[in-house]
Design an enzyme around this catalytic site. Structure first.
Site, short mmCIF file in Angstrom:
data_model
loop_
_atom_site.label_atom_id
_atom_site.label_comp_id
_atom_site.label_asym_id
_atom_site.label_seq_id
_atom_site.Cartn_x
_atom_site.Cartn_y
_atom_site.Cartn_z
N CYS A 182 -5.56 -0.68 -10.81
CA CYS A 182 -4.64 -1.76 -11.15
C CYS A 182 -5.24 -2.64 -12.23
O CYS A 182 -6.41 -3.04 -12.15
CB CYS A 182 -4.35 -2.58 -9.89
N GLU B 6 -3.34 3.06 1.55
CA GLU B 6 -2.86 3.52 0.24
C GLU B 6 -3.17 4.99 0.03
O GLU B 6 -2.33 5.76 -0.47
CB GLU B 6 -3.49 2.68 -0.87
N SER C 13 -9.79 -3.75 0.49
CA SER C 13 -10.56 -2.95 -0.47
C SER C 13 -10.89 -3.75 -1.71
O SER C 13 -12.04 -3.75 -2.16
CB SER C 13 -9.76 -1.70 -0.85
N ASN C 14 -9.90 -4.45 -2.29
CA ASN C 14 -10.19 -5.14 -3.54
C ASN C 14 -11.14 -6.30 -3.35
O ASN C 14 -11.96 -6.61 -4.20
CB ASN C 14 -8.89 -5.58 -4.24
N HIS D 281 0.81 -1.21 0.00
CA HIS D 281 0.00 0.00 0.00
C HIS D 281 0.85 1.26 0.00
O HIS D 281 0.34 2.34 -0.33
CB HIS D 281 -0.91 0.03 1.23
#
Length: 249
Positions: A159, A94, A188-189, A42
């Site tokens: 990304c 991040e 998060s992802n 991050h």
């Protein structure tokens, strides 16, 4: 039961790292002069990185290249006295790191609705947290354009692996009766994958371990999809698939 599973899994991961001689710290002051500090994917603020370099014997920067790109873009725009709007979660590590590269010029907002609360923006750069949903980014970018003086530069910094994973999950979610996303509840992802899957498959579940699979959720289910967050290890994915196969026998 579910909270206990999460705690057990977190403890298991921490113990595995400690057996390899790896510990986690939250502040540079916790680093000993003889130790190597590894910056996680991050990233961190420039101030934190300088502090680590002052305290540790060695610093390994493992910041994801996609995150490094966002940091550099933010720093460059700030040096040009332009505003920077980053679409993401302001509390995410991040985003905290990225804002540190443009502390007096950057705003971090979650979505288009929050853009409306910003002041008029000067020649803004719009970038994103690397793991957010693409549509959230595009909608917020349009809102920034409506609130900007001068040219708005929009750079999609999601990304590519995240985009590909979300696109694949969205396509698969139309073909299954239930979907399991394996990843951390604060990832998060993983949370974005859950949201993407729920758009087409209401029976979508975010789990951290196979123990959390409730067989009752699979009553009447013929086909199950499985995907995982970016940091989920293969051995854990294999365990979940094995558990689902056992339930389906």
């Amino acid at each position: 039961m579910r909270q206990q599973c999460c705690r057990d899994f977190a403890t298991h991961r921490r113990n595995r790292l400690e057996r390899e001689g790896v510990s986690t710290v939250s502040e540079p002051v916790q680093i000993q002069p003889s130790e190597t500090a590894v910056i996680r994917a991050h990233g961190v603020t420039p101030e934190v990185q300088r502090d680590l370099e002052h305290r540790a014997a060695k610093v390994v920067d493992a910041t994801c290249p996609f995150v490094t790109r966002v940091q550099k873009l933010a720093a460059r725009a700030a040096s040009q006295d332009r505003h920077v709007v980053v679409i993401g979660n302001p509390d995410h590590p991040e985003m905290i790191g990225v804002k540190g590269y443009a502390p007096n010029h950057a705003f971090v907002v979650r979505d288009a609705e929050e853009v409306a609360a910003l002041p008029r923006l000067k020649n803004p750069l719009v970038v994103s947290q690397t793991t957010i949903k693409a549509q959230t980014f595009f909608d917020a970018a349009e809102a920034v354009k409506r609130n900007a003086d001068g040219e708005t530069q929009v750079i999609n910094t999601i990304c590519s692996a995240t985009r590909d994973r979300q696109d694949a999950a969205r396509a698969l979610s139309t073909q299954v009766d239930a979907f399991y996303i394996i990843g951390g509840r604060h990832s998060s992802n993983s949370l974005k994958l859950l949201a993407v899957c729920q758009e087409e498959c209401p029976k979508s579940f975010l789990i951290e371990t196979p123990v959390e699979i409730n067989p009752e959720d699979l009553n009447g289910v013929k086909t199950v999809g499985v995907t995982a967050g970016a940091s989920t290890p293969k051995w854990l994915i294999d365990q979940v698939v094995e558990k689902l196969n056992e339930i389906g026998k």
